[in-house]
Design a protein around this motif. Structure first.
Motif, mmCIF file in Angstrom:
data_model
loop_
_atom_site.group_PDB
_atom_site.id
_atom_site.type_symbol
_atom_site.label_atom_id
_atom_site.label_comp_id
_atom_site.label_asym_id
_atom_site.label_seq_id
_atom_site.Cartn_x
_atom_site.Cartn_y
_atom_site.Cartn_z
ATOM 1 N N LYS A 18 0.924 -1.037 -0.017
ATOM 2 C CA LYS A 18 -0.141 -0.086 -0.185
ATOM 3 C C LYS A 18 0.722 1.112 0.401
ATOM 4 O O LYS A 18 0.397 2.033 -0.665
ATOM 5 N N ARG A 52 -4.870 5.908 17.078
ATOM 6 C CA ARG A 52 -4.250 4.977 16.824
ATOM 7 C C ARG A 52 -3.281 4.678 17.954
ATOM 8 O O ARG A 52 -2.955 3.157 17.946
ATOM 9 N N TYR A 73 -11.895 2.893 16.031
ATOM 10 C CA TYR A 73 -11.638 3.161 14.367
ATOM 11 C C TYR A 73 -12.407 3.926 14.067
ATOM 12 O O TYR A 73 -12.241 4.925 13.101
ATOM 13 N N ARG A 77 -11.740 8.186 12.633
ATOM 14 C CA ARG A 77 -12.289 8.287 11.073
ATOM 15 C C ARG A 77 -12.674 9.079 11.269
ATOM 16 O O ARG A 77 -12.876 10.157 10.618
ATOM 17 N N ARG A 99 -5.779 3.086 3.511
ATOM 18 C CA ARG A 99 -6.796 2.742 4.819
ATOM 19 C C ARG A 99 -7.834 3.367 4.889
ATOM 20 O O ARG A 99 -7.487 4.093 5.039
ATOM 21 N N SER A 103 -11.564 -1.040 5.764
ATOM 22 C CA SER A 103 -10.662 -1.913 6.835
ATOM 23 C C SER A 103 -11.039 -2.847 7.854
ATOM 24 O O SER A 103 -11.034 -3.402 7.673
ATOM 25 N N THR A 104 -12.445 -1.501 8.188
ATOM 26 C CA THR A 104 -13.449 -2.610 9.037
ATOM 27 C C THR A 104 -14.376 -2.942 8.700
ATOM 28 O O THR A 104 -14.430 -3.853 9.164
ATOM 29 N N TYR A 107 -11.697 -6.447 9.002
ATOM 30 C CA TYR A 107 -10.776 -6.671 9.814
ATOM 31 C C TYR A 107 -11.845 -6.501 10.973
ATOM 32 O O TYR A 107 -11.543 -7.825 11.900
ATOM 33 N N GLN A 108 -12.510 -5.539 11.341
ATOM 34 C CA GLN A 108 -13.682 -6.324 12.163
ATOM 35 C C GLN A 108 -15.088 -6.638 11.975
ATOM 36 O O GLN A 108 -15.261 -7.512 12.772
ATOM 37 N N LEU A 159 -2.441 -5.784 16.713
ATOM 38 C CA LEU A 159 -2.850 -6.297 15.092
ATOM 39 C C LEU A 159 -1.904 -6.799 13.690
ATOM 40 O O LEU A 159 -2.416 -8.306 14.034
HETATM 41 P P1 TMP Z 1 -1.027 -0.320 9.114
HETATM 42 O O1 TMP Z 1 -0.468 -0.488 10.059
HETATM 43 O O2 TMP Z 1 -1.465 -0.473 8.072
HETATM 44 O O3 TMP Z 1 -1.355 1.280 9.219
HETATM 45 O O4 TMP Z 1 -2.788 0.264 9.952
HETATM 46 C C1 TMP Z 1 -3.313 0.087 11.486
HETATM 47 C C2 TMP Z 1 -3.651 -1.667 11.667
HETATM 48 O O5 TMP Z 1 -4.785 -1.522 12.090
HETATM 49 C C3 TMP Z 1 -3.381 -2.616 10.769
HETATM 50 O O6 TMP Z 1 -3.084 -3.506 11.392
HETATM 51 C C4 TMP Z 1 -5.467 -2.759 10.865
HETATM 52 C C5 TMP Z 1 -5.650 -2.414 11.235
HETATM 53 N N1 TMP Z 1 -7.507 -1.318 10.867
HETATM 54 C C6 TMP Z 1 -8.440 -2.354 11.810
HETATM 55 O O7 TMP Z 1 -8.027 -2.971 12.139
HETATM 56 N N2 TMP Z 1 -9.482 -1.543 11.434
HETATM 57 C C7 TMP Z 1 -10.037 -0.623 10.781
HETATM 58 O O8 TMP Z 1 -10.744 -0.122 10.526
HETATM 59 C C8 TMP Z 1 -8.336 0.209 9.799
HETATM 60 C C9 TMP Z 1 -8.000 1.472 9.588
HETATM 61 C C10 TMP Z 1 -7.438 -0.808 10.176
#
Ligand code: TMP
Length: 210
Positions: A18, A52, A73, A77, A99, A103-104, A107-108, A159
């Motif tokens: 990315k 974060r 998250y 945002r 992202r 992503s949410t 991931y979630q 994560l």
């Molecule tokens: P990054 O390390 O790519 O900057 O992203 C931060 C971490 O957060 C990555 O493991 C993905 C996670 N993430 C979520 O789980 N949910 C979300 O909504 C976002 C934006 C990131």
């Protein structure tokens, strides 16, 4: 979901490239004369960067509730939309997010198992009409991602330290988004040369900027 013109995001599991592709994309668009605002999520504004830190702190592994994670998250945002994204779009800039809400979803919604409905409802509340008109998912197998990450070294955050099965579900979520929301999500094969991937990313964005 109502989308905002000139707002784009790149998504993918760690190691999908990315950051490199956002660098290449921003350079290409700026050389064409576009004013580009780039940001990462969670982050991009001071309050969002503080959130974060909470989200990625390995000390909270096994402690942070899944719903807390989901809400944080979204809180991060809401702030970056208010402070950075909406003003930039209003000023006519192109916004590229590393992202965003997909992503949410992956991931979630998928990997944590909170479900697409819950995530969509919250996304609607957080984003309103400030949602990317196009999201590009850089798709990579979990195995290839792990190999790339191992070469990078460093201590994994909360994560990143999840098991391979978690990332398989994240990838499934992204592929489902590409299938079910093809009007605003495009999946690009990231297991190719940088130039090949960049060509695809740029032509998808150009098609929207026309
Ligand atoms: P990054 O390390 O790519 O900057 O992203 C931060 C971490 O957060 C990555 O493991 C993905 C996670 N993430 C979520 O789980 N949910 C979300 O909504 C976002 C934006 C990131």
């Amino acid at each position: 979901m109502q989308t905002a013109k000139r707002f784009f995001s790149l998504e993918g599991i760690d190691g999908s490239g990315k950051s490199t592709h956002i660098d290449m994309l921003v350079r290409a668009l700026e050389s064409e004369g576009y004013k580009v605002v780039r940001l990462r999520e969670p982050g991009g504004a001071k309050i969002s960067e503080r959130i974060r830190e909470l989200l990625l702190d390995p000390a909270f592994k096994g402690v942070m509730a899944d719903d807390t994670e989901l809400l944080l998250y979204n809180a991060a945002r809401a702030q970056v939309i208010h402070e950075i994204i909406q003003p930039a779009l209003d000023a006519g800039s192109v916004v590229i997010a590393d992202r965003f809400a997909w992503s949410t979803f992956a991931y979630q919604g998928y990997a944590r198992g909170l479900g697409a409905d819950k995530v969509h409802r919250l996304t609607e509340l957080t984003c309103g009409g400030c949602f990317p008109e196009l999201t590009i998912v850089l798709d990579l197998t979990v195995e290839a991602s792990r190999k790339r990450m191992a070469n990078r070294g460093g201590t994994p955050d909360r994560l990143e330290s999840e098991k391979a099965e978690f990332f398989e579900r994240v990838r499934e979520g992204y592929l489902a988004a590409g299938r079910d929301y093809s009007d605003c999500v495009s999946v690009v094969d990231a297991d190719r040369t940088q130039d090949e991937v960049h060509r695809d990313v740029l032509s998808l964005i150009h098609a929207k900027l026309k």
